[in-house]
Design an enzyme around this catalytic site. Structure first.
Site, PDB file in Angstrom:
ATOM      1  N   LYS A 192       0.826  -1.208   0.000  1.00 40.77           N
ATOM      2  CA  LYS A 192       0.000   0.000   0.000  1.00 40.77           C
ATOM      3  C   LYS A 192       0.866   1.266   0.000  1.00 40.77           C
ATOM      4  O   LYS A 192       0.635   2.202  -0.765  1.00 40.77           O
ATOM      5  CB  LYS A 192      -0.918  -0.016   1.227  1.00 40.77           C
ATOM      6  CG  LYS A 192      -1.565   1.282   1.545  1.00 40.77           C
ATOM      7  CD  LYS A 192      -2.630   1.660   0.534  1.00 40.77           C
ATOM      8  CE  LYS A 192      -3.033   3.101   0.700  1.00 40.77           C
ATOM      9  NZ  LYS A 192      -4.250   3.443   0.013  1.00 40.77           N
ATOM     10  N   CYS A 235      -3.485  10.796   1.010  1.00 39.33           N
ATOM     11  CA  CYS A 235      -2.730   9.570   0.763  1.00 39.33           C
ATOM     12  C   CYS A 235      -1.334   9.828   0.223  1.00 39.33           C
ATOM     13  O   CYS A 235      -0.338   9.547   0.883  1.00 39.33           O
ATOM     14  CB  CYS A 235      -3.511   8.705  -0.201  1.00 39.33           C
ATOM     15  SG  CYS A 235      -5.188   8.468   0.370  1.00 39.33           S
TER      16      CYS A 235
HETATM   17  N1  SAJ Z   1      -1.374  14.523  -9.084  1.00 37.00           N
HETATM   18  C1  SAJ Z   1      -0.443  15.197  -9.868  1.00 37.00           C
HETATM   19  N2  SAJ Z   1      -0.031  14.607 -11.023  1.00 37.00           N
HETATM   20  C2  SAJ Z   1      -0.492  13.402 -11.427  1.00 37.00           C
HETATM   21  C3  SAJ Z   1      -1.416  12.730 -10.626  1.00 37.00           C
HETATM   22  C4  SAJ Z   1      -1.848  13.315  -9.447  1.00 37.00           C
HETATM   23  O1  SAJ Z   1       0.007  16.291  -9.551  1.00 37.00           O
HETATM   24  O2  SAJ Z   1      -0.064  12.951 -12.512  1.00 37.00           O
HETATM   25  C5  SAJ Z   1      -1.820  15.122  -7.828  1.00 37.00           C
HETATM   26  C6  SAJ Z   1      -3.311  15.399  -7.771  1.00 37.00           C
HETATM   27  O3  SAJ Z   1      -3.633  16.659  -8.321  1.00 37.00           O
HETATM   28  C7  SAJ Z   1      -3.586  15.331  -6.285  1.00 37.00           C
HETATM   29  C8  SAJ Z   1      -2.591  14.271  -5.801  1.00 37.00           C
HETATM   30  O4  SAJ Z   1      -1.617  14.178  -6.798  1.00 37.00           O
HETATM   31  O5  SAJ Z   1      -3.293  16.553  -5.647  1.00 37.00           O
HETATM   32  C9  SAJ Z   1      -3.168  12.914  -5.505  1.00 37.00           C
HETATM   33  O6  SAJ Z   1      -4.170  12.571  -6.435  1.00 37.00           O
HETATM   34  P1  SAJ Z   1      -4.363  11.110  -7.044  1.00 37.00           P
HETATM   35  O7  SAJ Z   1      -5.583  11.130  -7.877  1.00 37.00           O
HETATM   36  O8  SAJ Z   1      -3.153  10.659  -7.722  1.00 37.00           O
HETATM   37  O9  SAJ Z   1      -4.518  10.161  -5.783  1.00 37.00           O
HETATM   38  P2  SAJ Z   1      -5.437  10.130  -4.467  1.00 37.00           P
HETATM   39  O10 SAJ Z   1      -4.637  10.658  -3.320  1.00 37.00           O
HETATM   40  O11 SAJ Z   1      -6.776  10.737  -4.697  1.00 37.00           O
HETATM   41  O12 SAJ Z   1      -5.623   8.562  -4.270  1.00 37.00           O
HETATM   42  C10 SAJ Z   1      -4.488   7.735  -4.147  1.00 37.00           C
HETATM   43  C11 SAJ Z   1      -4.639   6.569  -5.103  1.00 37.00           C
HETATM   44  N3  SAJ Z   1      -3.374   5.850  -5.205  1.00 37.00           N
HETATM   45  C12 SAJ Z   1      -2.793   5.612  -6.378  1.00 37.00           C
HETATM   46  O13 SAJ Z   1      -3.247   5.993  -7.437  1.00 37.00           O
HETATM   47  C13 SAJ Z   1      -1.509   4.862  -6.340  1.00 37.00           C
HETATM   48  C14 SAJ Z   1      -5.759   5.674  -4.615  1.00 37.00           C
HETATM   49  O14 SAJ Z   1      -5.819   4.497  -5.381  1.00 37.00           O
HETATM   50  C15 SAJ Z   1      -5.555   5.304  -3.150  1.00 37.00           C
HETATM   51  O15 SAJ Z   1      -6.654   4.601  -2.664  1.00 37.00           O
HETATM   52  C16 SAJ Z   1      -5.438   6.559  -2.342  1.00 37.00           C
HETATM   53  O16 SAJ Z   1      -4.352   7.325  -2.833  1.00 37.00           O
HETATM   54  C17 SAJ Z   1      -5.211   6.145  -0.893  1.00 37.00           C
HETATM   55  O17 SAJ Z   1      -6.181   6.092  -0.150  1.00 37.00           O
HETATM   56  O18 SAJ Z   1      -4.083   5.814  -0.541  1.00 37.00           O
END
Ligand code: SAJ
Length: 417
Positions: free
Chosen positions: A203, A257
């Protein structure tokens, strides 16, 4: 009929409670917050999540899901409480420990305890096991313990709860198999069984993978700006390579996360995690980078007014936790700007959440801080009519820059020099 007691009715606990109630279990939703319990008692969600309202109403109306302040005897206990970061970037495990202490008196012989909260490696073995074993009970004989980390994306929780693969780690194989039988009630993805510490590590490394890659994208964006080229073209073209997947640059990484979990590894292995710690710092430096560019655009404007569009940490969700938009608001205010915010989803924001018109009225610059899809539809002419200045800074490359430029705006985009 299986009795389930879920501790923590938040973004994960509540949808999971609904799924299990729908699958025929009798579910008790425990939360320490009276407002959450009252909303649940009325069958109303206290968070926004597509599909939650109708489904919650149905399971509460049928009596399959009930709210309570304290646990009750159950076959399965699921801990889904927050594991926030302390100010010194360590996992605050007090909620997990308190939940485990609270459920222990209600364990039955053969009860299964599942930890869903994201936790530092070793939590099941070193924190939970001793709590459950207090009073002479033996984990693996009298009661069973497994880690089944949630992996769903806010905004898509009900789809991903069903479709995503799950990793379940037992403190012994029997615990893992018991947890698998429970999740198999609604999971259509593959379920992989392993030991609890491996599941904890899986995780954390998933989110760390993403954080490190986003840091690479953000650093690349800053380099592209310095070279006067367009990161978004670089990203698109580099990603034509079959083994490259450059992430998107942005104003920082938010959410509970990805901006948090890597610290759980740094905390545990501080001497051996230089890359992970540096990636965190690169991403945490992005709001200041954006504010540098925004204030440069506003040079010479006395007491500039910034219309901050977006407070949530990512597009089309209402979640403000660790949101870079909040860091942007704070830094802009520190630099003497007046910040007015608008977010179509956010509730309980720390600054007033204005209508789009009130936010834009008399503003000198529009800052797109969150990639809400509705913002892409903003009309530049209508926006210009409300604003005092014609400046837009797009931290997500969400807007059609040509149309905004044609409407007389100076347009700057993160990653574009
Ligand atoms: N972000 C970027 N660039 C990207 C992708 C995301 O700057 O290319 C930023 C987003 O704007 C945001 C942050 O990262 O601020 C996180 O967003 P996210 O959509 O990547 O992830 P979370 O935090 O909403 O959810 C993540 C997910 N983990 C993964 O994709 C590996 C989700 O599957 C998990 O369940 C969650 O964390 C968790 O609970 O850990």
């Amino acid at each position: 009929m299986t009795d389930i007691c879920i501790l923590g009715m938040g973004y994960i606990g509540l949808p999971t409670a609904v799924m299990l109630a729908e699958s025929g279990c009798r579910v008790l939703g425990v939360d320490t917050n009276p407002l959450v319990r009252e909303a649940l008692g009325r069958g109303e969600p206290h968070i926004e999540e597509p599909g939650l309202r109708d489904r919650l109403k149905a399971v509460v109306a049928s009596g399959a899901l009930r709210a309570a302040e304290t646990p009750a005897p159950a076959d399965v206990f699921i801990i889904a409480v927050p594991t926030p970061l302390t100010v010194d970037k360590r996992a605050d495990m007090r909620h997990v420990a308190a939940a485990a202490e609270a459920l222990t008196p209600f364990l039955r012989p053969g009860s299964l305890v599942i930890l869903e909260s994201t936790s530092p490696p070793g939590t099941c073995a070193e924190l939970l096991r001793p709590i459950l074993e207090a009073g002479g009970r033996r984990v693996g004989e009298d009661v069973f313990l497994a880690h089944c980390p949630e992996r769903v994306l806010p905004g898509r929780i009900f789809t991903e709860l069903v479709e995503n693969d799950r990793v379940i780690g037992g403190t012994d194989p029997r615990a893992a198999a018991m947890a698998r039988d429970l999740y198999a009630r609604f999971v259509k993805g593959d379920i992989f069984l392993t030991d609890a510490t491996t599941a904890e590590m899986v995780k954390l490394i998933e989110n760390t993978f993403r954080d490190v890659n986003i840091a690479l994208a953000n650093e690349t964006a800053v380099l592209c700006e310095a070279m006067g080229i367009d990161f978004w073209s670089v990203m698109r073209l580099a990603n034509r390579h079959p083994r490259v997947g450059l992430h998107r640059a942005g104003p920082g990484v938010g959410g509970h996360c990805i901006s948090v979990d890597p610290w759980f590894l740094v905390e545990r292995f501080s001497g051996s995690t230089p890359l992970i710690a540096l990636a965190r710092r690169v991403n945490d430096a992005m709001p200041a980078h954006v504010v540098d560019r925004v204030t440069a655009m506003l040079a010479g404007v006395p007491r500039p007014v910034v219309a901050l569009f977006g407070l949530a940490y990512k597009g089309d969700v209402d979640d403000l936790r660790e949101s870079p938009a909040l860091a942007l608001a704070r830094l802009l205010e520190e630099r003497g700007c007046e910040v007015r915010a608008h977010d179509p989803f956010a509730q309980r924001a720390p600054l007033p959440n204005l209508t789009p018109e009130a936010c834009l009225d008399g503003a000198d610059l529009l800052l797109v801080a969150t990639a809400h899809s509705a913002f892409a539809e903003l009309d530049p002419e209508d926006t210009a009519a409300l604003m005092r200045g014609r400046r837009v800074y797009d931290a997500h490359r969400l807007l059609p820059a040509d149309r905004w430029a044609a409407a007389g705006f100076t347009v700057e985009v993160l990653g574009v020099g």
